[in-house]
Design an enzyme around this catalytic site. Structure first.
Site, PDB file in Angstrom:
ATOM      1  N   ASN A 188       2.441   3.127 -10.642  1.00 16.79           N
ATOM      2  CA  ASN A 188       1.161   3.161 -11.336  1.00 16.79           C
ATOM      3  C   ASN A 188      -0.020   3.395 -10.393  1.00 16.79           C
ATOM      4  OD1 ASN A 188      -0.917   2.172 -13.518  1.00 16.79           O
ATOM      5  ND2 ASN A 188      -1.210   0.803 -11.750  1.00 16.79           N
TER       6      ASN A 188
ATOM      7  N   THR B  46     -11.296   1.451 -17.360  1.00 18.54           N
ATOM      8  CA  THR B  46     -10.960   0.797 -16.088  1.00 18.54           C
ATOM      9  C   THR B  46     -11.999   1.191 -15.032  1.00 18.54           C
ATOM     10  OG1 THR B  46      -9.616   2.596 -15.192  1.00 18.54           O
ATOM     11  CG2 THR B  46      -8.460   0.990 -16.565  1.00 18.54           C
TER      12      THR B  46
ATOM     13  N   ASP C 299       0.884  -1.171   0.000  1.00 23.50           N
ATOM     14  CA  ASP C 299       0.000   0.000   0.000  1.00 23.50           C
ATOM     15  C   ASP C 299       0.918   1.215   0.000  1.00 23.50           C
ATOM     16  OD1 ASP C 299      -1.529   2.226   0.733  1.00 23.50           O
ATOM     17  OD2 ASP C 299      -2.890   1.044   1.963  1.00 23.50           O
TER      18      ASP C 299
ATOM     19  N   LYS D 225      -1.450  14.965 -10.419  1.00 21.42           N
ATOM     20  CA  LYS D 225      -0.672  14.416 -11.539  1.00 21.42           C
ATOM     21  C   LYS D 225       0.314  15.459 -12.079  1.00 21.42           C
ATOM     22  CE  LYS D 225      -2.385  10.203 -11.704  1.00 21.42           C
ATOM     23  NZ  LYS D 225      -1.564   9.026 -11.395  1.00 21.42           N
TER      24      LYS D 225
ATOM     25  N   TYR E 243      -7.312  15.515  -8.311  1.00 19.87           N
ATOM     26  CA  TYR E 243      -6.624  14.552  -9.184  1.00 19.87           C
ATOM     27  C   TYR E 243      -5.651  15.241 -10.153  1.00 19.87           C
ATOM     28  CZ  TYR E 243      -5.929  10.891 -12.683  1.00 19.87           C
ATOM     29  OH  TYR E 243      -5.370   9.975 -13.546  1.00 19.87           O
TER      30      TYR E 243
HETATM   31  P1  NAP Z   1      -7.769   1.266 -11.438  1.00 21.74           P
HETATM   32  O1  NAP Z   1      -8.271   0.196 -12.335  1.00 21.74           O
HETATM   33  O2  NAP Z   1      -8.679   1.875 -10.436  1.00 21.74           O
HETATM   34  O3  NAP Z   1      -6.439   0.746 -10.756  1.00 21.74           O
HETATM   35  C1  NAP Z   1      -5.785   1.497  -9.789  1.00 21.74           C
HETATM   36  C2  NAP Z   1      -4.831   0.596  -9.067  1.00 21.74           C
HETATM   37  O4  NAP Z   1      -4.159   1.367  -8.061  1.00 21.74           O
HETATM   38  C3  NAP Z   1      -5.547  -0.548  -8.344  1.00 21.74           C
HETATM   39  O5  NAP Z   1      -4.739  -1.689  -8.369  1.00 21.74           O
HETATM   40  C4  NAP Z   1      -5.651  -0.011  -6.921  1.00 21.74           C
HETATM   41  O6  NAP Z   1      -5.783  -1.014  -5.944  1.00 21.74           O
HETATM   42  C5  NAP Z   1      -4.300   0.673  -6.840  1.00 21.74           C
HETATM   43  N1  NAP Z   1      -4.193   1.549  -5.684  1.00 21.74           N
HETATM   44  C6  NAP Z   1      -4.957   2.597  -5.315  1.00 21.74           C
HETATM   45  N2  NAP Z   1      -4.520   3.118  -4.163  1.00 21.74           N
HETATM   46  C7  NAP Z   1      -3.455   2.372  -3.779  1.00 21.74           C
HETATM   47  C8  NAP Z   1      -2.576   2.397  -2.696  1.00 21.74           C
HETATM   48  N3  NAP Z   1      -2.706   3.283  -1.691  1.00 21.74           N
HETATM   49  N4  NAP Z   1      -1.572   1.495  -2.640  1.00 21.74           N
HETATM   50  C9  NAP Z   1      -1.416   0.589  -3.629  1.00 21.74           C
HETATM   51  N5  NAP Z   1      -2.240   0.480  -4.671  1.00 21.74           N
HETATM   52  C10 NAP Z   1      -3.241   1.373  -4.749  1.00 21.74           C
HETATM   53  O7  NAP Z   1      -7.261   2.530 -12.287  1.00 21.74           O
HETATM   54  P2  NAP Z   1      -6.394   2.668 -13.613  1.00 21.74           P
HETATM   55  O8  NAP Z   1      -7.214   3.450 -14.559  1.00 21.74           O
HETATM   56  O9  NAP Z   1      -5.830   1.351 -14.019  1.00 21.74           O
HETATM   57  O10 NAP Z   1      -5.247   3.630 -13.088  1.00 21.74           O
HETATM   58  C11 NAP Z   1      -3.878   3.283 -13.063  1.00 21.74           C
HETATM   59  C12 NAP Z   1      -3.074   4.567 -13.140  1.00 21.74           C
HETATM   60  O11 NAP Z   1      -3.326   5.208 -14.396  1.00 21.74           O
HETATM   61  C13 NAP Z   1      -3.452   5.593 -12.073  1.00 21.74           C
HETATM   62  O12 NAP Z   1      -2.305   6.249 -11.612  1.00 21.74           O
HETATM   63  C14 NAP Z   1      -4.343   6.568 -12.835  1.00 21.74           C
HETATM   64  O13 NAP Z   1      -4.379   7.837 -12.252  1.00 21.74           O
HETATM   65  C15 NAP Z   1      -3.652   6.552 -14.179  1.00 21.74           C
HETATM   66  N6  NAP Z   1      -4.481   7.042 -15.305  1.00 21.74           N
HETATM   67  C16 NAP Z   1      -5.584   6.359 -15.679  1.00 21.74           C
HETATM   68  C17 NAP Z   1      -6.332   6.833 -16.772  1.00 21.74           C
HETATM   69  C18 NAP Z   1      -7.563   6.119 -17.266  1.00 21.74           C
HETATM   70  O14 NAP Z   1      -8.189   6.607 -18.237  1.00 21.74           O
HETATM   71  N7  NAP Z   1      -7.961   4.974 -16.682  1.00 21.74           N
HETATM   72  C19 NAP Z   1      -5.930   7.998 -17.437  1.00 21.74           C
HETATM   73  C20 NAP Z   1      -4.784   8.657 -17.018  1.00 21.74           C
HETATM   74  C21 NAP Z   1      -4.060   8.165 -15.958  1.00 21.74           C
HETATM   75  P3  NAP Z   1      -7.241  -1.547  -5.429  1.00 21.74           P
HETATM   76  O15 NAP Z   1      -7.697  -2.563  -6.428  1.00 21.74           O
HETATM   77  O16 NAP Z   1      -6.914  -2.117  -4.088  1.00 21.74           O
HETATM   78  O17 NAP Z   1      -8.140  -0.353  -5.355  1.00 21.74           O
END
Ligand code: NAP
Length: 252
Positions: free
Chosen positions: A89, A210, A62, A179, A175
């Site tokens: 990530n 996601t 975490d 970033k 957010y």
């Molecule tokens: P996601 O499916 O919600 O995955 C987020 C991951 O981060 C999950 O594994 C979550 O774990 C984990 N997490 C959250 N808080 C945490 C903590 N304190 N310690 C360890 N793990 C933690 O979201 P995603 O879209 O794949 O996002 C991944 C990254 O891409 C993020 O940094 C996000 O900001 C970035 N991003 C995403 C998008 C998009 O369009 N999806 C666009 C730009 C940037 P749990 O399963 O336990 O919650």
């Protein structure tokens, strides 16, 4: 262990983009450490990666919990003795599964400061905690790479253009600034670590389907993860202190 096999840690790798990046790194023949704050979810993801032929191991991590960060570094040290790739990530939007650009609770004039703190705790301070704990291990690699997962929304150049492609997004005080701070941090780490040959870059995966946006994204997690993997595997003469999307460099 095979001294030539790269060891990669992806935080938040139990689902979404992190999980897809872990799959792609495993497919390249690396040992992949699946960081997950929930050990059961991490174990399940690692098991599925092993089922597909990958060399994957779960780590309970975490990013907001210093004890789990320190324990993860200790386990990597004992088991592998070094780390070649760190992908920061793990991230949260702060608004649950509402896409940050549609989250009314992040509008600057109305935002709760505690929510901003929580988002920065994960998306910024968590990255510092994890990076600093892993740096002694990364320094033992002959070609260490750090990739920070940022967002197009982090780009102050793009976001400040009233006629630009992001003009329609709802303003966010949580957010999006988190970033942008991550982008700033990327440059600072890159400048410190340049002399050691550790390349540090920020990437924007695009709008990916996601949980974080309730599956409104139009890219698959695999498509979004491609740029993470590309920057995690750049050659020694590759970029550092850069910001990249799948189509190339992005403005800060
Ligand atoms: P996601 O499916 O919600 O995955 C987020 C991951 O981060 C999950 O594994 C979550 O774990 C984990 N997490 C959250 N808080 C945490 C903590 N304190 N310690 C360890 N793990 C933690 O979201 P995603 O879209 O794949 O996002 C991944 C990254 O891409 C993020 O940094 C996000 O900001 C970035 N991003 C995403 C998008 C998009 O369009 N999806 C666009 C730009 C940037 P749990 O399963 O336990 O919650």
């Amino acid at each position: 262990m095979n001294a030539h096999k790269k060891v990669a840690l992806v935080t938040g790798a139990n689902k979404g983009i992190g999980r897809a990046a872990a799959e792609q790194l495993a497919a390249l023949g690396m040992t992949v450490l699946v960081g997950a704050r929930d050990s059961r979810r991490g174990e399940q993801a690692a098991e599925e990666l092993r089922g597909a032929g990958g060399d994957a191991h779960a780590l309970t991590l975490d990013v907001t919990n210093p004890a789990t960060v320190a324990e993860s570094a200790k386990q990597i040290d004992e088991r592998f003795g070094r780390l070649d790739i760190l992908i920061n990530n793990a991230g949260i939007t702060g608004s649950g599964q509402v896409s940050p650009d549609q989250a009314h609770d992040q509008i600057p004039s109305a935002v709760e400061v505690d929510m901003v703190r929580a988002v920065f705790e994960t998306n910024v301070f968590g990255v510092i905690a994890v990076t600093n704990s892993m740096l002694p291990l990364l320094r033992r690699s002959s070609a260490a790479r750090i990739v920070n997962v940022s967002s197009h929304a982090a780009s102050m150049t793009l976001l400040s253009d009233p006629d630009g492609p992001f003009a329609g997004l709802l303003p966010s005080a949580a957010y999006t600034p988190s970033k942008s701070a991550l982008s700033a941090l990327t440059v600072q780490y890159a400048n410190e670590l340049r002399k050691d040959g550790i390349l540090v870059n920020a990437v924007a995966p695009g709008y990916v389907d996601t949980d974080s946006n309730n599956h409104t994204g139009f890219l698959t997690p695999a498509q979004g993860a491609a740029v993470l993997v590309r920057l995690a595997t750049v050659a020694d003469d590759g970029p550092t202190a850069g910001f990249f999307g799948e189509d190339g460099p992005l403005p800060w």
